[in-house]
Design a protein around this motif. Structure first.
Motif, mmCIF file in Angstrom:
data_model
loop_
_atom_site.group_PDB
_atom_site.id
_atom_site.type_symbol
_atom_site.label_atom_id
_atom_site.label_comp_id
_atom_site.label_asym_id
_atom_site.label_seq_id
_atom_site.Cartn_x
_atom_site.Cartn_y
_atom_site.Cartn_z
ATOM 1 N N ALA A 1 -147.856 11.669 19.420
ATOM 2 C CA ALA A 1 -147.491 13.072 19.205
ATOM 3 C C ALA A 1 -147.050 13.746 20.490
ATOM 4 O O ALA A 1 -146.139 14.591 20.485
ATOM 5 N N ASP A 2 -147.661 13.388 21.621
ATOM 6 C CA ASP A 2 -147.333 14.069 22.871
ATOM 7 C C ASP A 2 -145.923 13.759 23.348
ATOM 8 O O ASP A 2 -145.276 14.610 23.959
ATOM 9 N N CYS A 3 -145.434 12.554 23.124
ATOM 10 C CA CYS A 3 -144.061 12.222 23.513
ATOM 11 C C CYS A 3 -143.048 12.795 22.525
ATOM 12 O O CYS A 3 -141.936 13.146 22.914
ATOM 13 N N ASN A 4 -143.434 12.918 21.266
ATOM 14 C CA ASN A 4 -142.481 13.285 20.226
ATOM 15 C C ASN A 4 -142.409 14.785 19.971
ATOM 16 O O ASN A 4 -141.351 15.303 19.608
ATOM 17 N N ARG A 5 -143.511 15.500 20.175
ATOM 18 C CA ARG A 5 -143.549 16.921 19.821
ATOM 19 C C ARG A 5 -143.588 17.773 21.085
ATOM 20 O O ARG A 5 -144.391 17.529 21.976
ATOM 21 N N LYS A 6 -142.736 18.774 21.146
ATOM 22 C CA LYS A 6 -142.676 19.638 22.329
ATOM 23 C C LYS A 6 -143.831 20.631 22.301
ATOM 24 O O LYS A 6 -144.011 21.367 21.337
ATOM 25 N N ARG A 7 -144.619 20.631 23.393
ATOM 26 C CA ARG A 7 -145.717 21.579 23.510
ATOM 27 C C ARG A 7 -146.146 21.680 24.973
ATOM 28 O O ARG A 7 -145.680 20.909 25.818
ATOM 29 N N GLY A 8 -147.044 22.620 25.260
ATOM 30 C CA GLY A 8 -147.473 22.831 26.626
ATOM 31 C C GLY A 8 -148.290 21.678 27.163
ATOM 32 O O GLY A 8 -149.256 21.245 26.519
ATOM 33 N N GLN A 9 -147.898 21.156 28.323
ATOM 34 C CA GLN A 9 -148.597 20.047 28.964
ATOM 35 C C GLN A 9 -148.757 20.340 30.451
ATOM 36 O O GLN A 9 -147.916 21.007 31.056
ATOM 37 N N VAL A 10 -149.841 19.815 31.041
ATOM 38 C CA VAL A 10 -150.000 19.863 32.490
ATOM 39 C C VAL A 10 -149.239 18.670 33.054
ATOM 40 O O VAL A 10 -149.584 17.520 32.770
ATOM 41 N N ILE A 11 -148.202 18.922 33.824
ATOM 42 C CA ILE A 11 -147.358 17.862 34.362
ATOM 43 C C ILE A 11 -147.733 17.598 35.821
ATOM 44 O O ILE A 11 -147.847 18.521 36.625
ATOM 45 N N VAL A 12 -147.919 16.328 36.165
ATOM 46 C CA VAL A 12 -148.337 15.930 37.508
ATOM 47 C C VAL A 12 -147.099 15.702 38.369
ATOM 48 O O VAL A 12 -146.134 15.063 37.944
ATOM 49 N N GLU A 13 -147.142 16.231 39.591
ATOM 50 C CA GLU A 13 -146.079 16.012 40.563
ATOM 51 C C GLU A 13 -146.540 14.991 41.596
ATOM 52 O O GLU A 13 -147.729 14.663 41.690
ATOM 53 N N TYR A 14 -145.607 14.507 42.408
ATOM 54 C CA TYR A 14 -145.887 13.406 43.335
ATOM 55 C C TYR A 14 -147.015 13.719 44.320
ATOM 56 O O TYR A 14 -147.801 12.857 44.663
ATOM 57 N N SER A 15 -147.117 14.964 44.762
ATOM 58 C CA SER A 15 -148.107 15.311 45.788
ATOM 59 C C SER A 15 -149.377 15.935 45.210
ATOM 60 O O SER A 15 -150.240 16.386 45.953
ATOM 61 N N ASP A 16 -149.513 15.971 43.895
ATOM 62 C CA ASP A 16 -150.663 16.619 43.267
ATOM 63 C C ASP A 16 -151.952 15.835 43.463
ATOM 64 O O ASP A 16 -151.948 14.611 43.611
ATOM 65 N N ASN A 17 -153.061 16.569 43.421
ATOM 66 C CA ASN A 17 -154.396 15.976 43.412
ATOM 67 C C ASN A 17 -154.890 15.983 41.966
ATOM 68 O O ASN A 17 -155.062 17.048 41.371
ATOM 69 N N LEU A 18 -155.125 14.803 41.390
ATOM 70 C CA LEU A 18 -155.489 14.718 39.975
ATOM 71 C C LEU A 18 -156.789 15.434 39.673
ATOM 72 O O LEU A 18 -156.927 16.102 38.645
ATOM 73 N N GLU A 19 -157.777 15.283 40.565
ATOM 74 C CA GLU A 19 -159.068 15.903 40.324
ATOM 75 C C GLU A 19 -158.940 17.422 40.313
ATOM 76 O O GLU A 19 -159.534 18.103 39.466
ATOM 77 N N ALA A 20 -158.148 17.965 41.248
ATOM 78 C CA ALA A 20 -157.962 19.414 41.294
ATOM 79 C C ALA A 20 -157.262 19.918 40.037
ATOM 80 O O ALA A 20 -157.613 20.965 39.487
ATOM 81 N N LEU A 21 -156.263 19.178 39.574
ATOM 82 C CA LEU A 21 -155.565 19.579 38.352
ATOM 83 C C LEU A 21 -156.501 19.558 37.158
ATOM 84 O O LEU A 21 -156.483 20.456 36.313
ATOM 85 N N ALA A 22 -157.333 18.522 37.077
ATOM 86 C CA ALA A 22 -158.227 18.376 35.936
ATOM 87 C C ALA A 22 -159.293 19.470 35.902
ATOM 88 O O ALA A 22 -159.724 19.895 34.824
ATOM 89 N N LEU A 23 -159.744 19.947 37.084
ATOM 90 C CA LEU A 23 -160.802 20.938 37.159
ATOM 91 C C LEU A 23 -160.285 22.371 37.098
ATOM 92 O O LEU A 23 -161.073 23.304 36.966
ATOM 93 N N ASN A 24 -158.983 22.543 37.210
ATOM 94 C CA ASN A 24 -158.398 23.886 37.207
ATOM 95 C C ASN A 24 -158.636 24.538 35.846
ATOM 96 O O ASN A 24 -158.214 24.037 34.807
ATOM 97 N N SER A 25 -159.341 25.683 35.851
ATOM 98 C CA SER A 25 -159.682 26.340 34.588
ATOM 99 C C SER A 25 -158.462 26.963 33.912
ATOM 100 O O SER A 25 -158.471 27.208 32.715
ATOM 101 N N LYS A 26 -157.429 27.271 34.707
ATOM 102 C CA LYS A 26 -156.207 27.840 34.148
ATOM 103 C C LYS A 26 -155.005 27.024 34.605
ATOM 104 O O LYS A 26 -154.232 27.455 35.470
ATOM 105 N N PRO A 27 -154.845 25.829 34.054
ATOM 106 C CA PRO A 27 -153.733 24.973 34.496
ATOM 107 C C PRO A 27 -152.393 25.561 34.110
ATOM 108 O O PRO A 27 -152.272 26.305 33.130
ATOM 109 N N ILE A 28 -151.385 25.214 34.893
ATOM 110 C CA ILE A 28 -150.025 25.660 34.593
ATOM 111 C C ILE A 28 -149.415 24.703 33.573
ATOM 112 O O ILE A 28 -149.337 23.493 33.807
ATOM 113 N N LEU A 29 -148.997 25.224 32.444
ATOM 114 C CA LEU A 29 -148.449 24.398 31.375
ATOM 115 C C LEU A 29 -146.919 24.425 31.419
ATOM 116 O O LEU A 29 -146.309 25.460 31.648
ATOM 117 N N SER A 30 -146.340 23.253 31.191
ATOM 118 C CA SER A 30 -144.884 23.127 31.084
ATOM 119 C C SER A 30 -144.563 22.533 29.717
ATOM 120 O O SER A 30 -145.338 21.738 29.183
#
Length: 282
Positions: free
Chosen positions: A84-113
């Motif tokens: 469903a995530d690949c096929n249906r358009k919806r808000g997702q937290v997208i990881v960039e090359y320099s991101d810290n995964l743990e920080a993204l996962a713990l962020n209470s208000k993640p930025i959705l794309s």
């Protein structure tokens, strides 16, 4: 095809049914080993499979007047199994090359794309219309898992200093464009997906460490520096057991690259990298 309509006017749409049949779903599921054709996630344990149209059947996000590739709605070569995530358009937290995964996962208000294919089908050439079946002029910017070799346009980041398992564009300018477009449209670097791939890489790195340590212990037992080697000594028996354990570990590592394993393309890339590391250290 699309046409102008008055405000509030009801629009009749074609009811596509053939591609939804159980026989189609079962065949696609078997052909792709129960994995999403785009991200290689096993979807069966969490959600039903989406029967996805590579060329969208009813609309094209990038070309609203087009009306979609309706004549391919039940074409076997246009159908793919998708999560469903690949096929249906919806808000997702997208990881960039320099991101810290743990920080993204713990962020209470993640930025959705917005990510997910839905009706997207960008092209660099002239879009096919009117029931055409020659698509050579379209220059599709999305990778087709059945016709393209993804490794030409995509590569996995195996560097632990950055998000491991992150997909990056690869190849020449055209190939990199197709890779970057596919990553963005399919959402191939969404947080949960990158986290799953990172966990797999960590398991492979542990198994690699185990293999290297076993090989070192076997060599020490088989080649003692000063002791005369005797047949059937305890050291040789231990070495034999260690060899079995080493070989079993290698078999386990290779199983991650099997066709029916999730993220097998990334595991195969890691195994090639590991083999090169061993060759250079020998």
């Amino acid at each position: 095809m699309s046409q102008k309509r008055k405000k509030g006017e009801k629009v009749e749409t074609f009811d596509y049914k053939a591609y939804k049949g159980d026989d189609v779903r079962w065949a696609l599921d078997a052909l792709f080993h129960g994995k999403c054709a785009y991200c290689e996630t096993r979807y069966a344990s969490s959600m039903p499979m989406d029967v996805e149209h590579y060329r969208p059947k009813g609309a094209v996000s990038e070309d609203r007047p087009h009306g979609g590739y309706w004549w391919l709605s039940s074409d076997w070569h246009n159908l793919l199994p998708s999560c469903a995530d690949c096929n249906r358009k919806r808000g997702q937290v997208i990881v960039e090359y320099s991101d810290n995964l743990e920080a993204l996962a713990l962020n209470s208000k993640p930025i959705l794309s917005q990510a997910g294919k839905k009706n997207s089908f960008p092209v660099a050439g002239v879009r096919a219309t009117a029931e055409l079946t020659d698509f050579s002029g379209e220059a599709a910017l999305l990778l087709d898992p059945c016709r393209d070799n993804p490794a030409v346009s995509l590569r996995f980041n195996l560097d632990p200093l950055h998000p491991a398992g992150l997909l990056l564009p690869n190849g020449d300018d055209t190939q990199r464009q197709r890779g970057a477009t596919s990553i963005q449209v399919y959402g191939l670097n969404r947080l949960k997906l990158v986290q799953d791939r990172t966990r797999l890489l960590r398991r492979l790195e542990f198994l690699a460490y185990l293999v290297i340590e076993l090989a070192s212990s076997i060599q020490a037992l088989e080649d003692p520096p000063t002791v005369l080697k005797l047949k059937d000594t305890p050291g040789e028996n231990v070495a034999s057991k260690l060899k079995l354990l080493r070989d079993s570990t290698l078999v386990e590592m290779k199983s991650y690259a099997a066709d029916d394993a999730p993220y097998s393309a990334m595991a195969a890339a890691w195994l090639r990298s590991f083999t090169e590391r061993i060759r250079q250290s020998a």
